[in-house]
Design a protein around this motif. Structure first.
Motif, PDB file in Angstrom:
ATOM      1  N   CYS A  81       0.853  -1.188   0.000  1.00 22.49           N
ATOM      2  CA  CYS A  81       0.000   0.000   0.000  1.00 22.49           C
ATOM      3  C   CYS A  81       0.888   1.237   0.000  1.00 22.49           C
ATOM      4  O   CYS A  81       1.980   1.218   0.586  1.00 22.49           O
ATOM      5  CB  CYS A  81      -0.881   0.029   1.254  1.00 22.49           C
ATOM      6  N   PHE A  82       0.421   2.287  -0.648  1.00 16.43           N
ATOM      7  CA  PHE A  82       1.164   3.540  -0.671  1.00 16.43           C
ATOM      8  C   PHE A  82       0.426   4.589   0.141  1.00 16.43           C
ATOM      9  O   PHE A  82      -0.803   4.573   0.239  1.00 16.43           O
ATOM     10  CB  PHE A  82       1.373   4.022  -2.109  1.00 16.43           C
ATOM     11  N   THR A 367      -2.153  -3.936 -12.680  1.00 19.92           N
ATOM     12  CA  THR A 367      -3.569  -4.033 -12.323  1.00 19.92           C
ATOM     13  C   THR A 367      -3.812  -5.318 -11.540  1.00 19.92           C
ATOM     14  O   THR A 367      -3.508  -6.408 -12.050  1.00 19.92           O
ATOM     15  CB  THR A 367      -4.466  -4.050 -13.579  1.00 19.92           C
ATOM     16  N   PRO A 368      -4.345  -5.225 -10.315  1.00 15.34           N
ATOM     17  CA  PRO A 368      -4.754  -6.459  -9.626  1.00 15.34           C
ATOM     18  C   PRO A 368      -5.797  -7.178 -10.471  1.00 15.34           C
ATOM     19  O   PRO A 368      -6.664  -6.536 -11.075  1.00 15.34           O
ATOM     20  CB  PRO A 368      -5.362  -5.948  -8.309  1.00 15.34           C
ATOM     21  N   ASN A 369      -5.719  -8.496 -10.521  1.00 11.69           N
ATOM     22  CA  ASN A 369      -6.673  -9.244 -11.339  1.00 11.69           C
ATOM     23  C   ASN A 369      -8.102  -8.933 -10.904  1.00 11.69           C
ATOM     24  O   ASN A 369      -8.483  -9.169  -9.759  1.00 11.69           O
ATOM     25  CB  ASN A 369      -6.413 -10.748 -11.225  1.00 11.69           C
ATOM     26  N   ALA A 370      -8.879  -8.381 -11.824  1.00 14.30           N
ATOM     27  CA  ALA A 370     -10.243  -7.962 -11.511  1.00 14.30           C
ATOM     28  C   ALA A 370     -11.162  -9.168 -11.386  1.00 14.30           C
ATOM     29  O   ALA A 370     -10.989 -10.182 -12.074  1.00 14.30           O
ATOM     30  CB  ALA A 370     -10.762  -7.021 -12.605  1.00 14.30           C
ATOM     31  N   LEU A 428      -0.049   1.398  -6.350  1.00 17.85           N
ATOM     32  CA  LEU A 428       0.860   1.737  -7.447  1.00 17.85           C
ATOM     33  C   LEU A 428       0.194   1.358  -8.759  1.00 17.85           C
ATOM     34  O   LEU A 428      -0.127   0.195  -8.997  1.00 17.85           O
ATOM     35  CB  LEU A 428       2.191   0.996  -7.290  1.00 17.85           C
ATOM     36  N   GLN A 429      -0.012   2.347  -9.593  1.00 14.93           N
ATOM     37  CA  GLN A 429      -0.761   2.167 -10.838  1.00 14.93           C
ATOM     38  C   GLN A 429       0.159   1.964 -12.034  1.00 14.93           C
ATOM     39  O   GLN A 429      -0.102   1.127 -12.894  1.00 14.93           O
ATOM     40  CB  GLN A 429      -1.653   3.389 -11.038  1.00 14.93           C
ATOM     41  N   VAL A 519       0.360   6.839  -8.505  1.00  7.61           N
ATOM     42  CA  VAL A 519      -0.269   6.105  -7.417  1.00  7.61           C
ATOM     43  C   VAL A 519      -1.739   6.499  -7.368  1.00  7.61           C
ATOM     44  O   VAL A 519      -2.079   7.687  -7.365  1.00  7.61           O
ATOM     45  CB  VAL A 519       0.419   6.400  -6.076  1.00  7.61           C
ATOM     46  N   ASP A 520      -2.605   5.490  -7.357  1.00  4.08           N
ATOM     47  CA  ASP A 520      -4.048   5.711  -7.361  1.00  4.08           C
ATOM     48  C   ASP A 520      -4.604   5.522  -5.949  1.00  4.08           C
ATOM     49  O   ASP A 520      -4.066   4.745  -5.162  1.00  4.08           O
ATOM     50  CB  ASP A 520      -4.700   4.705  -8.314  1.00  4.08           C
TER      51      ASP A 520
END
Length: 526
Positions: A81-82, A367-370, A428-429, A519-520
């Motif tokens: 996490c950021f 992208t985390p797997n949606a 982190l995007q 960073v999103d």
């Protein structure tokens, strides 16, 4: 690229640290804004929230091994996490892996009906309970009191599992007697009519070919029951389906598997046991390798001009960012006592042009797997998080005001505000990575002979612009070279080349230079 020990992703990325002080802060911000503007001119697809990285950061770009296992060094880089511990900074919190934080957040989310919908649902439940009693009462008045033995026999005949689907009196009348016995399907549970089929039937009595005398009054009561359950079913189905999404997300995050999108990690050549929640990365490893090894790759270039205005004080201009003052231009330092500014050496003169190139600059997205509702794969569902946080805030301001939807039922485990407002659930995007940068300093009014005598390149050193923007580190300098070239009697250039290509023991150790990052804040969508 050269092998480099991967830094823990703790960066100063958005603007500047307060501890830099006002002067250095203004310099850092000016440089970063100019660099981002230059990157955008050659890479228009960059995200809006991209920020230059202020300290040395290296990315393991070979994120897959030859067997498709994910590089553990890359995973550890992108998965924290950021947060923003102080204004204008962003850094990774390695104590809070993103997947673990997401799991904690999921534990506090439920699909919740609005006040109005909950009231309607409660009313429908009450009416349904009353109609159930009516159906059972009519049946028992027409035929017999339902016994435990009869319900046990119905359980067996219907083939329902007793632990999870026990037969009660309303099931006995509707599902067993009407759906199985009165349809003539006794002994053939697969032929039984379901309550839904009976509720939707145009002519229910015609389907109940074995209905005994007195059954008409039971059908009448059952029809009223079906009508009530129809309005109730909408809420029940909605709650069941949406809370099943949360169950699936929790399972896939907590227990990743090959079937739900989990992936294996290769840690320095050893595949770790167990799987982790998966990430999608673009571009491909091959595309990154091509960009980061091509000597002819395009190179976004940032050029600045500077002049000495007094001893230890320079006026700098970077493109449209205007001018600012700095106390150091090109700082060179190493362990021990070596620490000097190239522009302060004898013969350096008072006018300088500095050009920094970032060859092969490439945007890398993570992208985390949606979550996929059809395949029940993936582990992250941003819309669920955003809706839950929005409804939580609505209910905090005005209790009971949130619409039907996902909501936190307890205080979220993390601060979900945008990270620039103090949130600590940043993701982190993307990164802009490049080959290691090259820098050329043109001394416009110097003395070549004097400078040549005073300049030393014998010691591996860190090199930074203004003493705060990293260009090279001592661990790389053995593979770098300084090239000093005379242009005229008063003009000469000093070029710092990128590290030469070396071949690491493992390709998974190969790193690239991180130029910028985005960073999103996924709960707020920015």
């Amino acid at each position: 690229m050269k092998t480099q020990t991967a830094a823990v992703p703790s960066i100063q990325a958005v603007s500047l640290l307060k501890s830099l002080g006002a002067d250095k802060g203004t310099v850092a911000e000016g440089y970063m804004q100019a660099l981002i503007a230059q990157l955008r001119s050659s890479m228009p697809q960059l995200p809006d929230n991209l920020s230059a990285v202020q300290n040395a950061w290296y990315f393991n770009y070979n994120y897959l091994d030859i067997n498709g296992n994910f590089n553990a060094a890359t995973y550890n880089f992108i998965n924290p996490c950021f947060e923003a511990p102080s204004p204008g900074t962003v850094q990774a919190n390695t104590n809070n892996p993103f997947n673990s934080a997401w799991l904690q957040l999921l534990a506090g989310i439920r699909y919740v009906l609005s006040s109005a919908d909950q009231s309607a649902y409660n009313k429908a439940q009450l009416v349904a309970a009353q109609q159930q009693l009516a159906v059972v009462s009519v049946y028992q008045s027409q035929f017999n009191t339902i016994t435990q033995d009869q319900m046990a026999a119905a359980q067996t005949a219907l083939g329902w599992p007793a632990a999870s689907q026990p037969v009660n009196k309303i099931n006995y009348v509707i599902d067993y007697m009407m759906g199985l016995v009165w349809t003539g399907g006794t002994g053939q549970a697969a032929l039984a009519l379901t309550s839904t089929q009976m509720a939707n039937a145009d002519d229910l009595p015609s389907l109940l070919i074995k209905m005994p005398a007195g059954g008409d009054s039971v059908i009448s009561a059952a029809t009223d029951y079906f009508s009530v359950m129809g309005s109730n079913l909408q809420y029940t189905s909605e709650l069941t389906y949406n809370n099943s999404i949360l169950t699936s997300l929790t399972r896939n995050t907590k227990a990743p598997s090959a079937s739900n999108g989990g992936m294996a990690l290769n840690n320095a050549g050893t595949v770790e046991p167990g799987l982790v929640p998966g990430y999608a990365v673009v571009p491909s490893v091959q595309a990154l390798q091509n960009a980061l090894s091509d000597p002819q790759a395009s190179a976004p270039t940032l050029t600045l001009s500077a002049s000495l205005v007094s001893q230890g004080q320079y006026q700098v201009s970077i493109g449209a960012q205007g001018g600012f003052s700095v106390g150091s231009l090109i700082q060179v330092s190493a362990s021990g006592s070596m620490n000097y500014d190239l522009a302060s050496l004898s013969g350096a003169g008072s006018s300088y042009t500095v050009s920094i190139k970032y060859p092969g600059a490439t945007l890398v997205k993570f992208t985390p797997n949606a979550w996929n509702g059809s395949a029940l794969t993936g582990w992250f569902y941003q819309q669920v998080l955003q809706q839950a946080y929005r409804n939580w805030n609505l209910n905090k301001r005005t209790p009971g005001s949130a619409p039907t939807g996902f909501s936190f039922i307890t205080e979220p485990a993390f601060d979900l505000d945008p990270i620039e407002n103090g949130g600590n659930f940043g993701q982190l995007q993307s990164l802009v990575v490049s080959q290691f940068p090259t820098m050329q300093i043109t001394f416009n009014s110097g003395n070549f002979s004097q400078f040549q005598q005073s300049f030393s390149q014998k010691v591996a050193a860190d090199v930074s612009l203004f003493g705060i923007i990293p260009i090279a580190s001592a661990s790389e300098s053995s593979a770098q070279s300084w090239i000093l070239q005379q242009q005229s009697a008063t003009s000469f250039t000093l070029t710092l080349s990128a590290p030469t290509m070396t071949y690491p023991v493992s390709v998974l150790d190969a790193t690239s230079f991180v130029v910028a990052a985005s960073v999103d804040s996924p709960a707020s969508g920015r």
